[in-house]
Design a protein around this motif. Structure first.
Motif, PDB file in Angstrom:
ATOM      1  N   GLU A   1       1.309  -4.515  -2.117  1.00  7.21           N
ATOM      2  CA  GLU A   1       2.149  -4.320  -1.069  1.00  7.21           C
ATOM      3  C   GLU A   1       2.244  -3.036  -0.335  1.00  7.21           C
ATOM      4  O   GLU A   1       2.412  -2.971   0.681  1.00  7.21           O
ATOM      5  N   TYR A   2       2.002  -2.025  -1.286  1.00 10.78           N
ATOM      6  CA  TYR A   2       1.929  -0.615  -0.877  1.00 10.78           C
ATOM      7  C   TYR A   2       0.734  -0.188   0.178  1.00 10.78           C
ATOM      8  O   TYR A   2       1.196   0.414   0.947  1.00 10.78           O
ATOM      9  N   PHE A   3      -0.216  -0.710  -0.510  1.00 12.16           N
ATOM     10  CA  PHE A   3      -1.637  -0.511   0.639  1.00 12.16           C
ATOM     11  C   PHE A   3      -1.623  -1.164   1.951  1.00 12.16           C
ATOM     12  O   PHE A   3      -1.969  -0.533   2.842  1.00 12.16           O
ATOM     13  N   GLN A   4      -0.961  -2.352   1.901  1.00 10.21           N
ATOM     14  CA  GLN A   4      -0.822  -2.971   3.096  1.00 10.21           C
ATOM     15  C   GLN A   4       0.536  -2.207   4.124  1.00 10.21           C
ATOM     16  O   GLN A   4       0.284  -2.091   5.080  1.00 10.21           O
ATOM     17  N   ALA A   5       1.401  -1.602   3.219  1.00 11.93           N
ATOM     18  CA  ALA A   5       2.478  -1.158   3.967  1.00 11.93           C
ATOM     19  C   ALA A   5       2.193   0.292   4.667  1.00 11.93           C
ATOM     20  O   ALA A   5       2.363   0.636   5.739  1.00 11.93           O
ATOM     21  N   CYS A   6       0.836   0.786   3.860  1.00 16.70           N
ATOM     22  CA  CYS A   6       0.095   2.059   4.255  1.00 16.70           C
ATOM     23  C   CYS A   6      -0.839   1.787   5.530  1.00 16.70           C
ATOM     24  O   CYS A   6      -1.316   2.717   5.916  1.00 16.70           O
ATOM     25  N   GLY A   7      -1.199   0.368   5.698  1.00 20.09           N
ATOM     26  CA  GLY A   7      -2.273   0.120   6.496  1.00 20.09           C
ATOM     27  C   GLY A   7      -3.478   0.493   6.087  1.00 20.09           C
ATOM     28  O   GLY A   7      -4.689   0.640   6.780  1.00 20.09           O
ATOM     29  N   ASP A   8      -3.836   0.750   4.727  1.00 16.22           N
ATOM     30  CA  ASP A   8      -5.046   1.114   4.186  1.00 16.22           C
ATOM     31  C   ASP A   8      -5.898  -0.027   3.610  1.00 16.22           C
ATOM     32  O   ASP A   8      -5.806  -0.448   2.725  1.00 16.22           O
ATOM     33  N   GLU A   9      -6.803  -0.444   4.627  1.00 17.50           N
ATOM     34  CA  GLU A   9      -7.722  -1.770   4.507  1.00 17.50           C
ATOM     35  C   GLU A   9      -8.816  -1.350   3.405  1.00 17.50           C
ATOM     36  O   GLU A   9      -8.927  -2.310   2.693  1.00 17.50           O
ATOM     37  N   GLU A  10      -9.210  -0.268   3.328  1.00 14.20           N
ATOM     38  CA  GLU A  10     -10.146   0.330   2.270  1.00 14.20           C
ATOM     39  C   GLU A  10      -9.496   0.224   0.938  1.00 14.20           C
ATOM     40  O   GLU A  10     -10.330  -0.388   0.089  1.00 14.20           O
ATOM     41  N   ALA A  11      -8.482   0.655   0.635  1.00 20.32           N
ATOM     42  CA  ALA A  11      -7.722   0.470  -0.512  1.00 20.32           C
ATOM     43  C   ALA A  11      -7.385  -0.909  -0.744  1.00 20.32           C
ATOM     44  O   ALA A  11      -7.528  -1.239  -2.114  1.00 20.32           O
ATOM     45  N   ASP A  12      -6.788  -1.754   0.098  1.00 19.77           N
ATOM     46  CA  ASP A  12      -6.590  -3.089  -0.147  1.00 19.77           C
ATOM     47  C   ASP A  12      -7.900  -3.710  -0.548  1.00 19.77           C
ATOM     48  O   ASP A  12      -7.794  -4.646  -1.562  1.00 19.77           O
ATOM     49  N   ALA A  13      -8.948  -3.548  -0.045  1.00 22.57           N
ATOM     50  CA  ALA A  13     -10.103  -4.264  -0.250  1.00 22.57           C
ATOM     51  C   ALA A  13     -10.702  -3.791  -1.670  1.00 22.57           C
ATOM     52  O   ALA A  13     -11.231  -4.768  -2.555  1.00 22.57           O
ATOM     53  N   LEU A  14     -10.598  -2.496  -1.929  1.00 25.80           N
ATOM     54  CA  LEU A  14     -10.935  -2.070  -3.370  1.00 25.80           C
ATOM     55  C   LEU A  14     -10.105  -2.635  -4.441  1.00 25.80           C
ATOM     56  O   LEU A  14     -10.464  -3.069  -5.502  1.00 25.80           O
ATOM     57  N   LEU A  15      -8.880  -2.775  -4.267  1.00 27.51           N
ATOM     58  CA  LEU A  15      -8.027  -3.500  -5.077  1.00 27.51           C
ATOM     59  C   LEU A  15      -8.297  -4.743  -5.231  1.00 27.51           C
ATOM     60  O   LEU A  15      -8.099  -5.266  -6.398  1.00 27.51           O
ATOM     61  N   TYR A  16      -8.747  -5.607  -4.171  1.00 19.49           N
ATOM     62  CA  TYR A  16      -8.884  -6.840  -4.478  1.00 19.49           C
ATOM     63  C   TYR A  16     -10.217  -7.000  -5.305  1.00 19.49           C
ATOM     64  O   TYR A  16     -10.317  -8.045  -5.936  1.00 19.49           O
ATOM     65  N   GLN A  17     -11.226  -6.263  -5.040  1.00 16.72           N
ATOM     66  CA  GLN A  17     -12.454  -6.109  -5.763  1.00 16.72           C
ATOM     67  C   GLN A  17     -12.202  -6.003  -7.046  1.00 16.72           C
ATOM     68  O   GLN A  17     -12.678  -6.672  -8.091  1.00 16.72           O
ATOM     69  N   ILE A  18     -11.245  -5.033  -7.684  1.00 20.62           N
ATOM     70  CA  ILE A  18     -10.941  -4.729  -8.892  1.00 20.62           C
ATOM     71  C   ILE A  18     -10.240  -6.009  -9.600  1.00 20.62           C
ATOM     72  O   ILE A  18     -10.692  -6.247 -10.742  1.00 20.62           O
ATOM     73  N   GLU A  19      -9.275  -6.587  -8.903  1.00 28.64           N
ATOM     74  CA  GLU A  19      -8.726  -7.883  -9.580  1.00 28.64           C
ATOM     75  C   GLU A  19      -9.701  -8.777  -9.676  1.00 28.64           C
ATOM     76  O   GLU A  19      -9.679  -9.632 -10.746  1.00 28.64           O
ATOM     77  N   GLN A  20     -10.679  -8.968  -8.792  1.00 29.78           N
ATOM     78  CA  GLN A  20     -11.608 -10.286  -8.922  1.00 29.78           C
ATOM     79  C   GLN A  20     -12.630  -9.897  -9.878  1.00 29.78           C
ATOM     80  O   GLN A  20     -13.116 -10.788 -10.695  1.00 29.78           O
ATOM     81  N   GLU A  21     -13.198  -8.737 -10.193  1.00 28.68           N
ATOM     82  CA  GLU A  21     -14.181  -8.340 -10.996  1.00 28.68           C
ATOM     83  C   GLU A  21     -13.747  -7.877 -12.127  1.00 28.68           C
ATOM     84  O   GLU A  21     -14.309  -8.089 -13.217  1.00 28.68           O
ATOM     85  N   CYS A  22     -12.501  -7.261 -12.667  1.00 26.85           N
ATOM     86  CA  CYS A  22     -12.106  -6.543 -13.752  1.00 26.85           C
ATOM     87  C   CYS A  22     -10.973  -6.964 -14.183  1.00 26.85           C
ATOM     88  O   CYS A  22     -10.621  -6.650 -15.597  1.00 26.85           O
TER      89      CYS A  22
END
Length: 96
Positions: free
Chosen positions: A74-95
């Protein structure tokens, strides 16, 4: 980091998955946003409190991310940080 042709699967092995390095990178991005006061005082205060709890309890960054997954999205989406959002999704999926 795993070669792009190599598929990673957390259920087989964490080998080749940079969970800790990616978690550290994401927390560094979070700290940058917080130091710039992105998202307003409510978010800054929330994550400062949670980071202090993490330090007090001796948790690592991957554990922190696992505990704060939804607020971080929610925070990274509010910040408009697509890179952080993508990295967070990657971490969720892989780790996690």
């Amino acid at each position: 980091m795993a070669p792009e042709s190599q598929q990673t699967d957390r259920y087989i092995s964490f080998s080749g998955i940079a969970c800790d390095a990616n978690a550290d990178k994401l927390v560094a991005i979070l700290e940058h946003h917080l130091s710039d006061q992105h998202g307003g005082n409510e978010w800054v205060n929330y994550f400062q409190k949670k980071r202090a709890e993490q330090t007090r309890m001796g948790g690592d960054n991957l554990h922190f991310i696992g505990n704060q997954l939804n607020p971080l999205f929610e925070y990274f989406q509010a910040c408009g940080d697509e890179e952080a959002d993508a990295l967070l999704y990657q971490i969720e999926q892989e780790c996690l």
